[in-house]
Design an enzyme around this catalytic site. Structure first.
Site, mmCIF file in Angstrom:
data_model
loop_
_atom_site.group_PDB
_atom_site.id
_atom_site.type_symbol
_atom_site.label_atom_id
_atom_site.label_comp_id
_atom_site.label_asym_id
_atom_site.label_seq_id
_atom_site.Cartn_x
_atom_site.Cartn_y
_atom_site.Cartn_z
ATOM 1 N N LYS A 139 2.008 -24.689 15.022
ATOM 2 C CA LYS A 139 0.875 -24.404 15.916
ATOM 3 C C LYS A 139 1.018 -25.371 17.088
ATOM 4 O O LYS A 139 0.682 -26.545 16.976
ATOM 5 C CB LYS A 139 -0.446 -24.628 15.169
ATOM 6 C CG LYS A 139 -1.630 -23.842 15.705
ATOM 7 C CD LYS A 139 -1.974 -24.079 17.162
ATOM 8 C CE LYS A 139 -2.695 -25.367 17.404
ATOM 9 N NZ LYS A 139 -2.912 -25.633 18.873
ATOM 10 N N GLY A 198 -2.563 -20.823 19.409
ATOM 11 C CA GLY A 198 -4.014 -20.742 19.247
ATOM 12 C C GLY A 198 -4.688 -22.066 19.527
ATOM 13 O O GLY A 198 -4.035 -23.068 19.818
ATOM 14 N N GLY A 210 -6.834 -25.526 18.798
ATOM 15 C CA GLY A 210 -6.771 -26.533 17.741
ATOM 16 C C GLY A 210 -7.839 -26.354 16.669
ATOM 17 O O GLY A 210 -7.508 -26.241 15.477
ATOM 18 N N PRO A 211 -9.103 -26.317 17.065
ATOM 19 C CA PRO A 211 -10.156 -26.233 16.037
ATOM 20 C C PRO A 211 -10.187 -24.887 15.303
ATOM 21 O O PRO A 211 -10.896 -24.755 14.323
ATOM 22 C CB PRO A 211 -11.453 -26.419 16.849
ATOM 23 C CG PRO A 211 -11.023 -27.016 18.155
ATOM 24 C CD PRO A 211 -9.640 -26.520 18.414
ATOM 25 N N GLY A 249 -5.304 -24.408 14.485
ATOM 26 C CA GLY A 249 -4.819 -25.699 13.974
ATOM 27 C C GLY A 249 -5.523 -26.070 12.687
ATOM 28 O O GLY A 249 -4.890 -26.443 11.688
ATOM 29 N N GLU A 293 1.448 -38.756 13.834
ATOM 30 C CA GLU A 293 1.957 -39.522 14.986
ATOM 31 C C GLU A 293 0.835 -39.515 16.010
ATOM 32 O O GLU A 293 0.544 -38.475 16.605
ATOM 33 C CB GLU A 293 3.198 -38.838 15.571
ATOM 34 C CG GLU A 293 4.407 -38.838 14.665
ATOM 35 C CD GLU A 293 5.079 -40.203 14.568
ATOM 36 O OE1 GLU A 293 4.760 -41.102 15.362
ATOM 37 O OE2 GLU A 293 5.907 -40.372 13.663
HETATM 38 P P1 NAD Z 1 -5.020 -33.396 20.410
HETATM 39 O O1 NAD Z 1 -5.198 -34.200 19.188
HETATM 40 O O2 NAD Z 1 -6.235 -32.915 21.094
HETATM 41 O O3 NAD Z 1 -4.145 -32.098 20.120
HETATM 42 C C1 NAD Z 1 -2.916 -32.133 19.436
HETATM 43 C C2 NAD Z 1 -2.734 -30.847 18.669
HETATM 44 O O4 NAD Z 1 -3.744 -30.735 17.687
HETATM 45 C C3 NAD Z 1 -2.843 -29.579 19.533
HETATM 46 O O5 NAD Z 1 -1.943 -28.611 19.059
HETATM 47 C C4 NAD Z 1 -4.266 -29.134 19.252
HETATM 48 O O6 NAD Z 1 -4.450 -27.755 19.434
HETATM 49 C C5 NAD Z 1 -4.413 -29.517 17.796
HETATM 50 N N1 NAD Z 1 -5.794 -29.681 17.355
HETATM 51 C C6 NAD Z 1 -6.878 -30.051 18.071
HETATM 52 N N2 NAD Z 1 -7.977 -30.074 17.289
HETATM 53 C C7 NAD Z 1 -7.579 -29.735 16.036
HETATM 54 C C8 NAD Z 1 -8.238 -29.601 14.793
HETATM 55 N N3 NAD Z 1 -9.552 -29.815 14.663
HETATM 56 N N4 NAD Z 1 -7.522 -29.255 13.705
HETATM 57 C C9 NAD Z 1 -6.190 -29.039 13.806
HETATM 58 N N5 NAD Z 1 -5.515 -29.134 14.958
HETATM 59 C C10 NAD Z 1 -6.195 -29.486 16.073
HETATM 60 O O7 NAD Z 1 -4.114 -34.287 21.329
HETATM 61 P P2 NAD Z 1 -3.551 -33.942 22.774
HETATM 62 O O8 NAD Z 1 -4.606 -34.196 23.772
HETATM 63 O O9 NAD Z 1 -2.944 -32.599 22.753
HETATM 64 O O10 NAD Z 1 -2.356 -35.000 22.883
HETATM 65 C C11 NAD Z 1 -2.531 -36.261 23.364
HETATM 66 C C12 NAD Z 1 -2.549 -37.282 22.246
HETATM 67 O O11 NAD Z 1 -1.383 -37.182 21.444
HETATM 68 C C13 NAD Z 1 -2.551 -38.695 22.740
HETATM 69 O O12 NAD Z 1 -3.512 -39.454 22.045
HETATM 70 C C14 NAD Z 1 -1.153 -39.209 22.432
HETATM 71 O O13 NAD Z 1 -1.030 -40.566 22.284
HETATM 72 C C15 NAD Z 1 -0.845 -38.478 21.207
HETATM 73 N N6 NAD Z 1 0.609 -38.409 21.013
HETATM 74 C C16 NAD Z 1 1.194 -39.168 20.039
HETATM 75 C C17 NAD Z 1 2.567 -39.159 19.864
HETATM 76 C C18 NAD Z 1 3.229 -39.958 18.806
HETATM 77 O O14 NAD Z 1 4.365 -39.681 18.484
HETATM 78 N N7 NAD Z 1 2.604 -40.947 18.227
HETATM 79 C C19 NAD Z 1 3.350 -38.361 20.665
HETATM 80 C C20 NAD Z 1 2.727 -37.612 21.667
HETATM 81 C C21 NAD Z 1 1.347 -37.638 21.808
#
Ligand code: NAD
Length: 462
Positions: A170, A201, A203-204, A207, A245
Site C-alpha cells: 500500500k 488507497g 492510509g486510514p 493502509g 522505520e
Molecule cells: P505517514 O505516516 O502519514 O504515511 C506513511 C504511509 O502510511 C502512507 O502510505 C500512508 O497512506 C499510510 N498511513 C497513514 N495513516 C495510516 C493508518 N492509520 N494505518 C495504516 N497506514 C496509514 O507519513 P508520511 O507523511 O507519508 O511520511 C513522512 C514520514 O515518514 C516522516 O515522519 C519521515 O521521517 C518518515 N520516514 C521514515 C523513514 C525511515 O526509514 N525511518 C523513511 C522515510 C520517511
C-alpha cells in the site's frame, strides 16, 4: 501522466471494488496529473488472499531462482530508469537530476544487492547438534511513504522476495504512479502471479485494513512516528511481527578539529536535497562556540547558493506545516539567516532553503521533525555538551560527525544514540543496516540485516 485504473492483484490489473479515486498532483505547478483508484478493505482482502495462495510455491522456490527474478527486476528498473525519474519528478516534485541519480539510481543498487544476497545468504546453518533453517515469515503487508517513493518500496519488496515471502503493498497516496510503475516492472521481471500485489488507497482506509488483516504475518511500515505507533499497537495486539522505520531529527556534529567549510557545506546540502524531506537528514548542526559565527555565515551562504535548485514540498499540507515550523522558530527566538516562511513563488509548494542560528536545544525547531529545507545551528561548549544535545531528542535515526582525525570522530559516534553515523561525509552503503534507535523505529532495512527481518528460524535437533 499514464495511470492504471485498477489494482495489481494476482498477476493482473483488476478493477477496484469501489469507485473512489485519488487525484495525483504535481507539486511544482499544483496541476492534477492523474487519478488512481482509492482501494478499500475489499481490495486489500483480495490482494492478501492472492498473496497467501502464492506463498507455498514461492517459499519453496530455490533461492537461486528467487535471485534470478530479483536480478531481472533490477534490469527492468535499469531499462526504465528515465521513466521512473520523470514519474517521481512529476508526483513528488524532485528536480530531474536528483530523481535520476537518487530516486531511480538507489533502488537499482538496492535491488542488485538483494539479487546477490538471495543467491549467497545462508538459509541453513549447523549449530552444534541442530540444523537451523531460515524460513520466510509469510505474507508481508508493506506500507510506504512518499518521500523516497521507489527506494522505500524496493527496500521492502526486494528482501521480502529474497526471503521467499509474498507481498501486498500500500504505497503513499501522494506517489502512487511510481508504485504502479514498479508493479509493471515486477510483472515484466517474471515474478509469479500473486507474489507481489499492489493496492493504492488512503492510509486510514486501505493502509489500516492491510495492517489489521489477519492474513498478514508481518507489517513493514515506513512513515511518521504517529502512524507507526498505531500500527505497532495493532500488530502487537494480534501477535504479528512488525517493522517500523519512522522519523528522525539527526545531529551533524562538527568537532573543532574538522574542516569547517566542508562540514557545513555538505551538512547544508544534506538537508536541502529532496527539499528536506529525508527522514535521516542532519537537520541539527552542532558547532563549537569558538567557530559558531563562522559556521553561521558559511551555512547562510550555502543555503543562498541553493536558491532555485530546490524542488517544492510534496503537497499543500506539508507546505503549510513547514512554513508553520519556520514561523514557530522565529517566535521562539531563533534567528533567520537564510530563507524564511514566505513562499518564494506564486505557484507550487516551494519553501526557500532556510537556516536558523541561535537555536537552543529545547526549541521546537530543534526537537520536532520539520520535513522541509530547514537547518538549525546549535552551539556547544565542549564534547560532553555536544553529546548531550545530539542525544537529546526522542529520535535516533542517523547523524554525522566531522573531525580532523577519523578515530576522534569514531569515538564520538560510538557514544551517539542513533542507528547510523556518517564519518567525515561517509558515502551511502546499500549493504549497511538502516534503522532507528529510540522512537525512530523497530527493525532494520537493507543488506543481510534487512533480509533477516523477513525470515523466521526453525531448529531441527539431531
Ligand atoms: P505517514 O505516516 O502519514 O504515511 C506513511 C504511509 O502510511 C502512507 O502510505 C500512508 O497512506 C499510510 N498511513 C497513514 N495513516 C495510516 C493508518 N492509520 N494505518 C495504516 N497506514 C496509514 O507519513 P508520511 O507523511 O507519508 O511520511 C513522512 C514520514 O515518514 C516522516 O515522519 C519521515 O521521517 C518518515 N520516514 C521514515 C523513514 C525511515 O526509514 N525511518 C523513511 C522515510 C520517511
Amino acid at each position: 501522466m499514464k495511470a492504471h485504473d485498477g489494482m495489481y492483484i494476482d498477476g493482473a490489473w483488476r478493477p477496484a471494488a469501489g469507485r473512489d479515486t485519488i487525484a495525483v498532483v504535481n507539486p511544482a505547478d499544483e496541476q492534477v496529473i492523474a487519478e488512481v483508484p482509492a482501494g478499500g478493505a475489499e481490495d486489500v482482502d483480495a490482494a492478501v488472499r492472492a498473496a497467501r495462495a502464492a506463498l507455498p510455491a514461492w517459499a519453496a522456490t530455490a533461492p537461486a531462482e528467487r535471485a534470478a527474478r530479483i536480478a531481472a527486476l533490477r534490469d527492468v528498473l535499469v531499462a526504465r530508469k528515465d521513466e521512473i525519474a520523470e514519474t517521481v519528478t512529476a508526483e513528488l516534485g524532485a528536480p530531474l537530476p536528483f530523481s535520476q541519480a537518487v530516486h531511480a539510481g538507489v533502488p537499482i543498487l538496492v535491488a542488485g544487492s538483494y539479487a546477490g544476497l538471495a543467491a549467497s545468504y545462508a538459509f541453513e546453518e549447523k549449530v552444534g547438534n541442530s540444523t537451523v533453517y531460515a524460513e520466510p515469515v509469510g505474507v508481508v503487508g508493506a506500507i510506504t511513504p512518499w518521500n523516497y517513493p521507489l527506494h522505500q518500496i524496493v527496500a521492502k519488496v526486494a528482501p521480502a522476495l529474497a526471503a521467499g515471502c509474498t507481498i501486498v503493498l500500500k504505497p503513499a497516496e501522494d506517489t502512487p504512479l511510481t508504485a504502479q510503475l514498479f508493479a509493471e516492472a515486477v510483472h515484466e521481471a517474471g515474478v509469479p502471479a500473486g507474489v507481489f500485489n499492489l493496492v493504492t488507497g488512503l492510509g486510514p482506509v486501505a493502509g489500516q485494513a492491510l495492517a489489521e488483516h489477519e492474513g498478514v504475518d508481518l507489517v513493514s511500515f515506513t512513515g511518521s512516528t504517529a502512524v507507526g505507533r498505531k500500527i505497532g499497537a495493532t500488530a502487537g495486539a494480534a501477535v504479528k511481527r512488525v517493522a517500523l522505520e519512522l522519523g528522525g531529527k539527526s545531529a551533524n556534529v562538527i568537532l573543532p578539529s574538522a574542516d569547517l567549510a566542508k562540514a557545513v557545506g555538505v551538512g547544508v546540502a544534506n538537508v536541502m536535497g529532496n527539499s528536506g524531506q529525508t527522514c535521516s537528514a542532519w537537520t541539527r548542526m552542532l558547532v563549537h562556540t569558538s567557530q559558531y559565527d563562522e559556521a553561521v555565515a558559511l551555512a547562510a551562504e550555502a543555503a543562498a547558493k541553493y536558491g532555485d535548485r530546490i524542488g517544492p514540498l510534496v503537497n499543500a499540507k506539508q507546505h503549510a506545516r513547514v512554513r508553520g515550523y519556520i514561523e514557530r522558530g522565529v517566535a521562539e527566538g531563533a534567528r533567520l539567516v537564510a530563507g524564511g516562511p514566505e513562499a518564494p513563488r506564486e505557484q507550487g509548494y516551494f519553501v526557500s532553503p532556510t537556516v536558523f542560528a541561535d537555536v537552543t536545544p529545547e526549541m521546537t525547531v530543534a526537537q520536532e521533525e520539520i520535513f522541509g529545507p530547514v537547518v538549525s545551528l546549535i552551539r556547544y561548549e565542549d564534547e560532553d555538551d555536544a553529546l548531550r544535545i545530539a542525544n537529546g531528542t526522542v529520535y535516533g535515526l542517523a547523524g554525522a560527525v566531522w573531525a580532523g582525525d577519523e578515530a576522534e570522530a569514531v569515538a564520538f559516534a560510538r557514544r551517539m544514540d542513533t542507528g547510523q553515523v556518517d564519518i567525515n561525509g561517509g558515502r551511502f552503503n546499500p549493504l549497511a543496516p538502516f534503522g532507528g534507535y529510540k522512537q525512530s523505529g523497530v527493525g532494520r532495512e537493507l543488506g543481510s540485516h534487512g533480509l533477516a527481518e523477513y525470515l523466521q528460524t526453525k531448529s531441527l535437533q539431531f
